[in-house]
Design an enzyme around this catalytic site. Structure first.
Site, PDB file in Angstrom:
ATOM      1  CD  GLU A   1      17.843  -3.167  -7.701  1.00 54.93           C
ATOM      2  OE1 GLU A   1      18.786  -2.928  -6.943  1.00 54.93           O
ATOM      3  OE2 GLU A   1      17.888  -2.997  -8.938  1.00 54.93           O
TER       4      GLU A   1
ATOM      5  CD  GLU B   1      18.921   6.543  -4.795  1.00 57.59           C
ATOM      6  OE1 GLU B   1      19.570   5.748  -5.500  1.00 57.59           O
ATOM      7  OE2 GLU B   1      18.093   7.345  -5.278  1.00 57.59           O
TER       8      GLU B   1
ATOM      9  CD  GLU C   1      21.972   3.343  -2.842  1.00 59.68           C
ATOM     10  OE1 GLU C   1      21.632   3.981  -3.856  1.00 59.68           O
ATOM     11  OE2 GLU C   1      22.335   2.140  -2.866  1.00 59.68           O
TER      12      GLU C   1
ATOM     13  NE  ARG D   1      23.049  -1.241 -12.470  1.00 59.36           N
ATOM     14  CZ  ARG D   1      23.068  -1.565 -11.185  1.00 59.36           C
ATOM     15  NH1 ARG D   1      22.185  -1.057 -10.361  1.00 59.36           N
ATOM     16  NH2 ARG D   1      23.975  -2.403 -10.720  1.00 59.36           N
TER      17      ARG D   1
ATOM     18  CD  GLU E   1      22.702   7.003  -5.830  1.00 61.99           C
ATOM     19  OE1 GLU E   1      22.736   7.594  -6.934  1.00 61.99           O
ATOM     20  OE2 GLU E   1      22.724   5.760  -5.738  1.00 61.99           O
TER      21      GLU E   1
ATOM     22  CG  HIS F   1      16.750   0.701  -6.222  1.00 59.29           C
ATOM     23  ND1 HIS F   1      18.007   0.801  -6.771  1.00 59.29           N
ATOM     24  CD2 HIS F   1      15.993   1.623  -6.876  1.00 59.29           C
ATOM     25  CE1 HIS F   1      18.016   1.729  -7.713  1.00 59.29           C
ATOM     26  NE2 HIS F   1      16.800   2.244  -7.788  1.00 59.29           N
TER      27      HIS F   1
ATOM     28  CG  ASP G   1      -7.845  11.813  20.612  1.00 62.83           C
ATOM     29  OD1 ASP G   1      -8.619  11.046  20.009  1.00 62.83           O
ATOM     30  OD2 ASP G   1      -7.992  13.045  20.644  1.00 62.83           O
TER      31      ASP G   1
ATOM     32  CD  GLU H   1      19.946  -1.427  -3.421  1.00 64.72           C
ATOM     33  OE1 GLU H   1      20.026  -0.514  -4.282  1.00 64.72           O
ATOM     34  OE2 GLU H   1      20.180  -2.613  -3.681  1.00 64.72           O
TER      35      GLU H   1
ATOM     36  NE  ARG I   1      16.671  -0.037 -11.527  1.00 67.68           N
ATOM     37  CZ  ARG I   1      17.832   0.341 -11.000  1.00 67.68           C
ATOM     38  NH1 ARG I   1      18.419  -0.427 -10.097  1.00 67.68           N
ATOM     39  NH2 ARG I   1      18.397   1.469 -11.368  1.00 67.68           N
TER      40      ARG I   1
END
Length: 443
Positions: free
Chosen positions: A332, A133, A195, A315, A188, A244, A53, A131, A334
């Protein structure tokens, strides 16, 4: 080439004593759903005859058009190793179809499949490696989750400081039993935070894997008396949980982002794809960061980006270029967090990147400085814009981004925007403990 034929599945169900099969699918807001059938119904299931449904699923269809069918993808057949070994339970991930056999336009898996087909028409395979977490919290005497962790571990610490090490190990082993390739796992930065990184694969399988990953983490944590959460920012003053997303395009089996002649070893395609991500970062933010709570993670000081910039190694930037090159060359992103619907998030990222390639976009200059240390004036002087700071502003940016809404399709875009505006409205009406503590006595 398919991994499993119909005969393979029927034989495995019989030989492995599989008693239940979960026909799984995902709603627009990223919640896994399922219809369970017994082994006696496996042939009907493989013939696309299991009905559900759709009017009972938020964002799907109205009550007067409620019948929908689950079409299983045979390649997703797997036995769930954490279920009983006598009378085993298997799963099939399904696409949602209308009664006339057509693909349902509101199926998030279908959204990603359309985006992947577009990339294939351009000669590309889109690969994704997340990746992820998450937090492992203790439960109270009634089994309800708390935000207490019981551990005092930090980045890369191990037992006995890391009280979740055993559960994390069990998760990795169970997932490998299902065919996952786990590249790494570790504690982490925040207490109780973990992670697990999965090897890249094609985007559809990566999204399927991520939904299975979330189920496994929550199930095994519960079995061990813990509560796992993918909430982006469950603890004030601690780093939140991100996801990430490592992305690359392959063409004819080779990484199309790699160019040994470039100083950074990146191809023009990589730069244009990255420029597309940067151009649409505000537009897809409501998909990669879908909760009110998501925007409490995207602030300075907690290892999450808020500035729309890129860097080879910095980063604090939204997009980073990890060191490996050759077949492992990748971008990557982030900003995403693990509460997102991976089908919609990956589709939006792919649409953004392909738009950059089609329009021949070039990214702005690389930012090598610490973006967290820059104030608003410094960011403006570098020409750096910022991500939306609330779900409300992110939804407005999504609605204004024609490339991202086109990738979602009118049904999904409309239902998603409506649902998220309702979520923001509900949040605005709340009186929080912080407000009571701050204002109740003073005023």
């Amino acid at each position: 080439m398919s991994r499993y034929s119909r005969e393979d599945i029927l034989r495995t169900v019989r030989d492995e004593d599989v008693q239940f099969i979960r026909m799984q699918f995902t709603d627009i807001f990223g919640q896994m759903k399922n219809v369970a059938v017994t082994a006696s119904q496996i042939e009907r299931a493989l013939d696309n005859q299991i009905m559900m449904d759709g009017s009972s699923i938020e964002g799907f269809v109205r009550i007067e058009e409620s019948d929908q069918y689950l079409w299983p993808d045979p390649d997703t057949f797997a036995i769930l190793p954490w279920r009983p070994q006598y009378g085993k339970v298997a799963r099939l991930i399904c696409d949602v179809h209308d009664p006339d056999g057509g693909a349902f336009v509101g199926d998030p898996r279908g959204v990603l499949k359309r985006a992947v087909r577009r990339a294939a028409d351009m000669g590309f395979t889109f690969n994704v490696g997340p990746e992820v977490e998450f937090f492992l919290f203790q439960t109270d005497d009634d089994g309800n989750p708390t935000t207490a962790t019981g551990d005092h571990a930090g980045y890369f610490d191990l037992g006995p400081l890391d009280h979740g090490e055993g559960t994390r190990r069990e998760i990795c082993l169970m997932l490998e039993e299902m065919g996952f390739e786990i590249e790494a796992s570790h504690h982490e930065v925040s207490a109780g935070q973990h992670e697990i990184d999965m090897k890249y694969t094609d985007a559809l399988r990566a999204a399927d894997n991520l939904m299975t990953f979330k189920l496994a983490v929550k199930t095994l944590a519960q079995k061990n008396g813990l509560h796992a959460t993918f909430m982006p920012k469950p603890v004030c003053g601690a780093a939140g949980s991100g996801m990430h997303v490592n992305m690359s395009l392959f063409r004819d089996g080779k990484n199309a982002f790699y160019d040994p002649s470039d100083p950074r070893k990146l191809s023009p395609l990589a730069y244009s794809f990255m420029a597309g991500l940067l151009a649409h970062a505000q537009g897809f933010c409501a998909l990669t960061n879908p909760l009110v709570n998501s925007y409490k993670r995207l602030i300075s000081g907690y290892e999450a980006p808020h500035s729309i910039a890129w860097s080879s190694s910095n980063r604090s930037a939204l997009i980073r270029i990890p060191a490996p090159r050759g077949q492992d060359t990748r971008l990557e992103l982030r900003s995403p967090d693990p509460s997102c619907n991976p089908y919609l998030a990956f589709a939006a990222c792919l649409a953004a990147g392909l738009d950059g390639i089609e329009r021949g976009l070039t990214p702005p200059e690389e930012i090598v400085e610490n973006l967290y240390a820059m104030d608003a004036a410094q960011l403006r002087s570098h020409g750096v814009a910022e991500l939306p700071d609330t779900l409300e502003s992110a939804v407005a940016a999504l609605e204004a981004d024609e490339v991202i809404t086109a990738a979602l399709g009118p049904h999904v875009a409309g239902q998603y925007i409506t649902g998220k505006r309702r979520e923001w409205s509900d949040y605005r009406a709340q009186v929080t403990p912080w407000e009571l503590e701050r204002y109740l006595i003073t005023y």
